[in-house]
Design a protein around this motif. Structure first.
Motif, PDB file in Angstrom:
ATOM      1  N   MET A  70       0.735  -1.171  -0.177  1.00  0.00           N
ATOM      2  CA  MET A  70       0.049  -0.068  -0.099  1.00  0.00           C
ATOM      3  C   MET A  70       0.868   1.116   0.192  1.00  0.00           C
ATOM      4  O   MET A  70       1.608   1.289   0.875  1.00  0.00           O
ATOM      5  CB  MET A  70      -0.850   0.128   1.149  1.00  0.00           C
ATOM      6  N   GLY A  71       0.404   2.292  -0.588  1.00  0.00           N
ATOM      7  CA  GLY A  71       1.128   3.501  -0.751  1.00  0.00           C
ATOM      8  C   GLY A  71       0.546   4.597   0.049  1.00  0.00           C
ATOM      9  O   GLY A  71      -0.595   4.395   0.705  1.00  0.00           O
ATOM     10  N   GLU A  72       1.235   5.635   0.325  1.00  0.00           N
ATOM     11  CA  GLU A  72       0.734   6.982   1.068  1.00  0.00           C
ATOM     12  C   GLU A  72      -0.698   7.004   0.805  1.00  0.00           C
ATOM     13  O   GLU A  72      -1.691   7.533   1.634  1.00  0.00           O
ATOM     14  CB  GLU A  72       1.711   7.970   1.072  1.00  0.00           C
ATOM     15  N   ASP A  73      -1.274   7.325  -0.501  1.00  0.00           N
ATOM     16  CA  ASP A  73      -2.557   7.500  -1.068  1.00  0.00           C
ATOM     17  C   ASP A  73      -3.502   6.673  -0.511  1.00  0.00           C
ATOM     18  O   ASP A  73      -4.451   6.903  -0.190  1.00  0.00           O
ATOM     19  CB  ASP A  73      -2.391   7.739  -2.588  1.00  0.00           C
ATOM     20  N   ASP A  74      -3.072   5.174  -0.509  1.00  0.00           N
ATOM     21  CA  ASP A  74      -3.960   4.341  -0.028  1.00  0.00           C
ATOM     22  C   ASP A  74      -4.282   4.429   1.466  1.00  0.00           C
ATOM     23  O   ASP A  74      -5.454   4.215   1.933  1.00  0.00           O
ATOM     24  CB  ASP A  74      -3.242   2.857  -0.397  1.00  0.00           C
ATOM     25  N   TYR A  75      -3.231   4.611   2.188  1.00  0.00           N
ATOM     26  CA  TYR A  75      -3.548   4.847   3.932  1.00  0.00           C
ATOM     27  C   TYR A  75      -4.227   6.003   3.924  1.00  0.00           C
ATOM     28  O   TYR A  75      -5.107   6.114   4.779  1.00  0.00           O
ATOM     29  CB  TYR A  75      -2.063   4.980   4.228  1.00  0.00           C
ATOM     30  N   ARG A  76      -4.149   6.932   3.091  1.00  0.00           N
ATOM     31  CA  ARG A  76      -5.038   8.333   3.437  1.00  0.00           C
ATOM     32  C   ARG A  76      -6.461   7.902   3.014  1.00  0.00           C
ATOM     33  O   ARG A  76      -7.283   8.348   3.697  1.00  0.00           O
ATOM     34  CB  ARG A  76      -4.435   9.405   2.367  1.00  0.00           C
ATOM     35  N   ALA A  77      -6.580   7.245   2.093  1.00  0.00           N
ATOM     36  CA  ALA A  77      -7.957   7.024   1.733  1.00  0.00           C
ATOM     37  C   ALA A  77      -8.669   5.733   2.734  1.00  0.00           C
ATOM     38  O   ALA A  77      -9.862   6.325   3.157  1.00  0.00           O
ATOM     39  CB  ALA A  77      -8.213   5.963   0.439  1.00  0.00           C
ATOM     40  N   VAL A  78      -7.942   5.210   3.249  1.00  0.00           N
ATOM     41  CA  VAL A  78      -8.343   4.289   4.588  1.00  0.00           C
ATOM     42  C   VAL A  78      -8.651   5.200   5.685  1.00  0.00           C
ATOM     43  O   VAL A  78      -9.614   5.056   6.432  1.00  0.00           O
ATOM     44  CB  VAL A  78      -7.440   3.342   4.820  1.00  0.00           C
ATOM     45  N   ILE A  79      -7.773   6.125   6.124  1.00  0.00           N
ATOM     46  CA  ILE A  79      -7.848   6.995   7.006  1.00  0.00           C
ATOM     47  C   ILE A  79      -9.152   8.020   6.864  1.00  0.00           C
ATOM     48  O   ILE A  79      -9.940   8.196   7.820  1.00  0.00           O
ATOM     49  CB  ILE A  79      -6.579   7.917   7.290  1.00  0.00           C
ATOM     50  N   ASP A  80      -9.403   8.328   5.835  1.00  0.00           N
ATOM     51  CA  ASP A  80     -10.521   9.395   5.566  1.00  0.00           C
ATOM     52  C   ASP A  80     -11.689   8.463   5.865  1.00  0.00           C
ATOM     53  O   ASP A  80     -12.838   9.080   6.363  1.00  0.00           O
ATOM     54  CB  ASP A  80     -10.609   9.726   4.008  1.00  0.00           C
TER      55      ASP A  80
ATOM     56  N   GLN B  25      -6.920  15.184  14.016  1.00  0.00           N
ATOM     57  CA  GLN B  25      -5.504  15.343  13.746  1.00  0.00           C
ATOM     58  C   GLN B  25      -4.492  15.696  14.774  1.00  0.00           C
ATOM     59  O   GLN B  25      -3.321  15.371  14.679  1.00  0.00           O
ATOM     60  CB  GLN B  25      -5.297  16.182  12.168  1.00  0.00           C
ATOM     61  N   ARG B  26      -4.931  16.405  15.341  1.00  0.00           N
ATOM     62  CA  ARG B  26      -4.018  16.853  16.323  1.00  0.00           C
ATOM     63  C   ARG B  26      -3.293  16.030  17.339  1.00  0.00           C
ATOM     64  O   ARG B  26      -2.225  16.289  18.062  1.00  0.00           O
ATOM     65  CB  ARG B  26      -4.605  18.084  17.702  1.00  0.00           C
ATOM     66  N   HIS B  27      -4.012  14.753  17.593  1.00  0.00           N
ATOM     67  CA  HIS B  27      -3.491  13.437  18.250  1.00  0.00           C
ATOM     68  C   HIS B  27      -2.271  12.648  17.521  1.00  0.00           C
ATOM     69  O   HIS B  27      -1.606  11.960  17.886  1.00  0.00           O
ATOM     70  CB  HIS B  27      -4.462  12.625  18.450  1.00  0.00           C
ATOM     71  N   TYR B  28      -2.244  13.193  16.226  1.00  0.00           N
ATOM     72  CA  TYR B  28      -1.327  12.214  15.277  1.00  0.00           C
ATOM     73  C   TYR B  28      -0.225  13.519  14.764  1.00  0.00           C
ATOM     74  O   TYR B  28       0.002  13.034  13.416  1.00  0.00           O
ATOM     75  CB  TYR B  28      -2.349  11.496  14.313  1.00  0.00           C
ATOM     76  N   SER B  29       0.240  14.156  15.492  1.00  0.00           N
ATOM     77  CA  SER B  29       1.217  15.031  14.961  1.00  0.00           C
ATOM     78  C   SER B  29       2.514  14.766  16.295  1.00  0.00           C
ATOM     79  O   SER B  29       2.429  14.259  17.119  1.00  0.00           O
ATOM     80  CB  SER B  29       0.935  16.432  15.074  1.00  0.00           C
ATOM     81  N   GLU B  30       3.464  15.386  15.504  1.00  0.00           N
ATOM     82  CA  GLU B  30       4.865  15.282  16.401  1.00  0.00           C
ATOM     83  C   GLU B  30       5.589  16.407  16.335  1.00  0.00           C
ATOM     84  O   GLU B  30       5.463  17.197  15.047  1.00  0.00           O
ATOM     85  CB  GLU B  30       5.898  13.978  16.210  1.00  0.00           C
TER      86      GLU B  30
ATOM     87  N   GLN C 248       0.816   5.888   7.390  1.00  0.00           N
ATOM     88  CA  GLN C 248       0.712   4.243   7.950  1.00  0.00           C
ATOM     89  C   GLN C 248       0.655   4.412   9.562  1.00  0.00           C
ATOM     90  O   GLN C 248      -0.339   3.566  10.040  1.00  0.00           O
ATOM     91  CB  GLN C 248       1.934   3.676   7.562  1.00  0.00           C
ATOM     92  N   ARG C 249       1.548   5.220   9.989  1.00  0.00           N
ATOM     93  CA  ARG C 249       1.553   4.967  11.528  1.00  0.00           C
ATOM     94  C   ARG C 249       0.399   5.769  12.041  1.00  0.00           C
ATOM     95  O   ARG C 249       0.000   5.338  13.028  1.00  0.00           O
ATOM     96  CB  ARG C 249       2.845   6.067  11.872  1.00  0.00           C
TER      97      ARG C 249
ATOM     98  N   LEU D 191      -2.571   5.651  10.854  1.00  0.00           N
ATOM     99  CA  LEU D 191      -3.802   4.765  10.756  1.00  0.00           C
ATOM    100  C   LEU D 191      -3.700   3.544  11.920  1.00  0.00           C
ATOM    101  O   LEU D 191      -4.843   3.424  12.534  1.00  0.00           O
ATOM    102  CB  LEU D 191      -3.643   4.105   9.292  1.00  0.00           C
ATOM    103  N   VAL D 192      -2.525   3.245  12.157  1.00  0.00           N
ATOM    104  CA  VAL D 192      -2.308   2.254  13.316  1.00  0.00           C
ATOM    105  C   VAL D 192      -2.479   2.935  14.597  1.00  0.00           C
ATOM    106  O   VAL D 192      -3.397   2.584  15.399  1.00  0.00           O
ATOM    107  CB  VAL D 192      -0.833   1.844  13.232  1.00  0.00           C
ATOM    108  N   GLU D 193      -2.199   4.361  14.920  1.00  0.00           N
ATOM    109  CA  GLU D 193      -2.352   4.881  16.191  1.00  0.00           C
ATOM    110  C   GLU D 193      -4.019   5.106  16.230  1.00  0.00           C
ATOM    111  O   GLU D 193      -4.565   5.231  17.315  1.00  0.00           O
ATOM    112  CB  GLU D 193      -1.647   6.165  16.207  1.00  0.00           C
ATOM    113  N   MET D 194      -4.618   5.624  14.974  1.00  0.00           N
ATOM    114  CA  MET D 194      -6.207   5.869  15.072  1.00  0.00           C
ATOM    115  C   MET D 194      -6.938   4.275  15.455  1.00  0.00           C
ATOM    116  O   MET D 194      -7.768   4.494  16.219  1.00  0.00           O
ATOM    117  CB  MET D 194      -6.570   6.179  13.735  1.00  0.00           C
ATOM    118  N   LEU D 195      -6.186   3.201  15.020  1.00  0.00           N
ATOM    119  CA  LEU D 195      -7.047   2.036  15.343  1.00  0.00           C
ATOM    120  C   LEU D 195      -6.568   1.458  16.502  1.00  0.00           C
ATOM    121  O   LEU D 195      -7.534   1.162  17.304  1.00  0.00           O
ATOM    122  CB  LEU D 195      -6.575   0.940  14.195  1.00  0.00           C
TER     123      LEU D 195
END
Length: 60
Positions: free
Chosen positions: A1-11, A28-33, A47-48, A50-54
């Motif tokens: 899977m590419g970044e675009d695929d992960y973004r689609a799943v995230i959406d 999104q504020r929870h998923y920044s560094e 990718q990371r 998505l994992v953190e959201m799950l």
């Protein structure tokens, strides 16, 4: 899977989280560094994120 695929799943996941009453997990504020060099915040990789959201959903 590419970044675009992960973004689609995230959406799709964000939409579902909002539908079930868990919009905070989708925020999104929870998923920044902080970048140490410039003291700026940036989103973690899709990718990371998505994992953190799950993981957040699992705790929900």
């Amino acid at each position: 899977m590419g970044e675009d695929d992960y973004r689609a799943v995230i959406d799709a996941l964000v939409a579902e989280l909002r539908n079930i009453g868990a919009p905070d997990i989708a925020d999104q504020r929870h998923y920044s560094e902080e970048e140490s060099e410039r003291s700026e915040r940036r989103l973690i990789s899709p990718q990371r994120r998505l994992v953190e959201m799950l993981r957040g959903f699992e705790r929900f």
